[in-house]
Design a protein around this motif. Structure first.
Motif, PDB file in Angstrom:
ATOM      1  N   HIS A   1      51.493  24.378  54.457  1.00 37.02           N
ATOM      2  CA  HIS A   1      51.016  24.361  55.589  1.00 37.02           C
ATOM      3  C   HIS A   1      49.602  23.632  55.641  1.00 37.02           C
TER       4      HIS A   1
ATOM      5  N   ALA B   1      57.322  23.688  65.580  1.00 34.18           N
ATOM      6  CA  ALA B   1      56.272  24.204  64.478  1.00 34.18           C
ATOM      7  C   ALA B   1      55.878  25.530  64.883  1.00 34.18           C
TER       8      ALA B   1
ATOM      9  N   ILE C   1      52.190  27.805  64.687  1.00 34.04           N
ATOM     10  CA  ILE C   1      50.881  27.622  64.740  1.00 34.04           C
ATOM     11  C   ILE C   1      50.277  29.063  64.459  1.00 34.04           C
TER      12      ILE C   1
ATOM     13  N   ILE D   1      51.535  19.527  69.228  1.00 36.19           N
ATOM     14  CA  ILE D   1      51.469  18.919  67.786  1.00 36.19           C
ATOM     15  C   ILE D   1      52.313  17.742  67.863  1.00 36.19           C
TER      16      ILE D   1
ATOM     17  N   ILE E   1      49.114  25.123  60.568  1.00 35.56           N
ATOM     18  CA  ILE E   1      50.393  24.473  61.111  1.00 35.56           C
ATOM     19  C   ILE E   1      51.106  24.541  59.949  1.00 35.56           C
TER      20      ILE E   1
END
Length: 172
Positions: free
Chosen positions: A115, A59, A61, A48, A107
């Motif tokens: 998100h 992050a 996911i 990302i 994400i």
């Protein structure tokens, strides 16, 4: 009584959601790999990137897929991998109702109050990709931002949150 301060999605979720990313010594309740090794598994990986085209090291996911026969839900923190990849080992989704096979990626990251949703399609599904209703709603020059490229042993899809290579995101 004081009001709780507002926060963006951030590392305060780490303890329960992506503990390895923050060096806790226990496993997440939800992993990033299907444990049934009798299935034909694929690997999806990528990074990302933020608006300055720098990898995001913290992050989270989530991957969701349902192809009518099989379902998978996985979670991975980009800081878990030394190179800040997200990595999922799963089955390749099948076509449902003539759609191209895809998985949904969600994400969660710092700086976002909510998100982001996107999809991952597969470059070796050319015929179904051309016919897919959702892909055809996206400008042709941006479709590649959600089509994972088949590499030696895995599919690769990088997610760009902003900028010239910005990934297509969906409102859900």
């Amino acid at each position: 009584m004081l009001q709780t301060p507002s926060q963006t999605v951030g590392p305060y979720f780490a303890y329960g959601l992506t503990p390895k990313q923050y060096c806790y010594d226990f496993e997440s309740l939800v992993g990033n790999r299907i444990s049934d090794k009798t299935l034909d598994l694929i690997t999806i990986k990528g990074k990302i990137f933020d608006g300055e085209n720098k990898p995001v090291p913290d992050a989270m996911i989530e991957l969701w897929q349902n192809d009518g026969a099989n379902q998978f839900f996985g979670r991975f923190g980009t800081g878990t991998d030394a190179e800040n990849h997200f990595i999922f080992e799963t089955i390749k989704p099948k076509s449902v109702d003539g759609q191209a096979p895809y998985a949904t990626l969600i994400i969660f990251m710092r700086g976002q109050l909510i998100h982001s949703y996107t999809r991952v399609y597969f470059s070796d599904e050319e015929v179904l990709n051309v016919q897919d209703f959702v892909l055809n709603t996206i400008d042709s020059e941006r479709r590649n931002t959600i089509i994972a490229q088949k590499k030696e042993g895995f599919y690769e899809l990088d997610i760009h949150m902003q900028g010239q290579k910005e990934t297509v995101f969906f409102a859900i």
